[in-house]
Design an enzyme around this catalytic site. Structure first.
Site, PDB file in Angstrom:
ATOM      1  N   ASP A 134       9.844  -6.771  -0.698  1.00  0.00           N
ATOM      2  CA  ASP A 134       9.576  -7.345  -2.023  1.00  0.00           C
ATOM      3  C   ASP A 134      10.519  -6.739  -3.076  1.00  0.00           C
ATOM      4  O   ASP A 134      10.466  -7.110  -4.251  1.00  0.00           O
ATOM      5  CB  ASP A 134       8.099  -7.213  -2.422  1.00  0.00           C
ATOM      6  N   SER A 135      11.431  -5.856  -2.638  1.00  0.00           N
ATOM      7  CA  SER A 135      12.566  -5.466  -3.487  1.00  0.00           C
ATOM      8  C   SER A 135      13.340  -6.718  -3.881  1.00  0.00           C
ATOM      9  O   SER A 135      14.114  -6.703  -4.848  1.00  0.00           O
ATOM     10  CB  SER A 135      13.484  -4.477  -2.754  1.00  0.00           C
TER      11      SER A 135
ATOM     12  N   ASP B 247       7.194  -8.052   3.485  1.00  0.00           N
ATOM     13  CA  ASP B 247       6.234  -7.324   2.648  1.00  0.00           C
ATOM     14  C   ASP B 247       5.119  -8.243   2.183  1.00  0.00           C
ATOM     15  O   ASP B 247       5.364  -9.392   1.787  1.00  0.00           O
ATOM     16  CB  ASP B 247       6.942  -6.785   1.403  1.00  0.00           C
TER      17      ASP B 247
ATOM     18  N   LYS C  17       4.185  -5.668   6.186  1.00  0.00           N
ATOM     19  CA  LYS C  17       4.098  -4.299   5.658  1.00  0.00           C
ATOM     20  C   LYS C  17       3.318  -4.345   4.365  1.00  0.00           C
ATOM     21  O   LYS C  17       3.476  -5.285   3.578  1.00  0.00           O
ATOM     22  CB  LYS C  17       5.513  -3.738   5.443  1.00  0.00           C
TER      23      LYS C  17
ATOM     24  N   GLU D 114       1.679  -1.600   1.133  1.00  0.00           N
ATOM     25  CA  GLU D 114       1.723  -0.247   0.567  1.00  0.00           C
ATOM     26  C   GLU D 114       0.320   0.351   0.517  1.00  0.00           C
ATOM     27  O   GLU D 114      -0.603  -0.272  -0.004  1.00  0.00           O
ATOM     28  CB  GLU D 114       2.291  -0.307  -0.860  1.00  0.00           C
TER      29      GLU D 114
ATOM     30  N   GLU E 224       8.531   6.563   1.613  1.00  0.00           N
ATOM     31  CA  GLU E 224       9.465   6.377   0.493  1.00  0.00           C
ATOM     32  C   GLU E 224       9.354   7.535  -0.495  1.00  0.00           C
ATOM     33  O   GLU E 224       8.250   7.861  -0.979  1.00  0.00           O
ATOM     34  CB  GLU E 224       9.176   5.045  -0.218  1.00  0.00           C
TER      35      GLU E 224
HETATM   36  O1  KIV Z   1      10.795  -3.780  -0.577  1.00  0.00           O
HETATM   37  C1  KIV Z   1      11.556  -3.084   0.101  1.00  0.00           C
HETATM   38  O2  KIV Z   1      12.742  -3.374   0.205  1.00  0.00           O
HETATM   39  C2  KIV Z   1      10.992  -1.919   0.766  1.00  0.00           C
HETATM   40  C3  KIV Z   1      11.877  -0.758   1.157  1.00  0.00           C
HETATM   41  C4  KIV Z   1      11.119   0.277   1.863  1.00  0.00           C
HETATM   42  C5  KIV Z   1      13.075  -1.020   1.922  1.00  0.00           C
HETATM   43  O3  KIV Z   1       9.828  -1.856   0.930  1.00  0.00           O
END
Ligand code: KIV
Length: 252
Positions: free
Chosen positions: A46-47, A85, A113, A115, A182
């Site tokens: 989600d970057s 994400d 993924k 958080e 991270e």
């Molecule tokens: O959103 C992202 O790019 C990430 C990083 C850990 C690479 O979560």
């Protein structure tokens, strides 16, 4: 060996002592390039919000945007394991976590993924029970940037150290196949990596992790903002693009 890389393959790399080099992609051409470079794990992170969509942080990324970019990356049909994400607030409830994970899988993601550690354990268990491989993300959690007032290194005091360790153990016990760490202090990241059986993928967390993950546009010098300090290589593709554009303009 050219067989498709699965979550199990990535998990097994730790046992074989193979370092895992993971990168992000948000579209078809980059996913293809990473795959050609034999990168085993590609994340549609989600970057995306910052490095592609022009937002100040990741909190404005929507499920629809994630699906759109996962579809584009998945069209590369990478041999690499391709994940996505779960964006801001998409994992707040058990039902939402499962529904949104399924949407990302329908778009082409092979794992999701999210958080957080013990705080989202019920959601993680439900995602795994729905048959979706899960990658954890601990340490500095970018989706919490507004509450925390910035991006802060984690593991600096004993309480954070113990909480990170307990979260990592909980994720590994629940069945996560890998854990992103991270901006965790390098000694704590190393300790976590030794304490859990699943691979850790560090980003700004030192060399003691089982692999490293980077935002590809940071690595290549293509991100619109300042490149984070943990990116040591200086490819500066933005300057090369500027030079190419100026050169072409002269020919017109
Ligand atoms: O959103 C992202 O790019 C990430 C990083 C850990 C690479 O979560």
């Amino acid at each position: 060996m050219n067989s498709k890389i699965t979550a199990e393959t990535v998990r097994g790399m730790k046992g074989r002592g193979e370092k895992i080099a993971a990168l992000t992609a948000y579209d078809f051409p980059m996913a293809k390039l990473l795959d050609e470079a034999s990168i085993p794990l590609i994340l549609v992170g989600d970057s995306l919000g910052m490095v592609v969509l022009g937002h100040p942080d990741t909190t404005r990324v929507t499920m629809a945007e994630m699906e759109h970019h996962v579809r584009a990356a998945a069209r590369a049909r990478p041999r690499a394991l391709l994940g996505a994400d779960l964006p801001f607030k998409s994992c707040d409830t058990i039902e939402g976590a499962v529904e949104n994970s399924r949407r990302l899988v329908s778009a082409g993601a092979e794992f999701v993924k999210a958080e957080g550690g013990r705080a989202i354990l019920p959601q993680i268990r439900a995602i795994l029970s729905a048959g979706v491989p899960f990658c954890g993300h601990l340490g500095m959690l970018p989706q919490h940037v507004l509450e925390e007032g910035g991006y802060h290194v984690k593991g600096k005091n004993e309480q954070e150290h113990q909480e990170l360790l307990a979260d990592a153990r909980a994720l590994a016990d629940a069945g996560a196949f890998a854990i992103v760490l991270e901006l965790v202090t390098p000694p704590v990241a190393r300790e976590i990596s030794q304490a859990v059986a699943v691979p850790t993928l560090g980003i700004g967390s030192g060399e003691g992790c089982d692999g490293q993950i980077l935002v590809t546009t940071d690595l290549l010098g293509l991100s619109p903002d300042r490149i984070p300090r943990h990116v040591k290589m200086n490819f500066n593709l933005a300057d090369r693009i500027r030079a190419a554009l100026a050169e072409w303009k002269q020919t017109v």
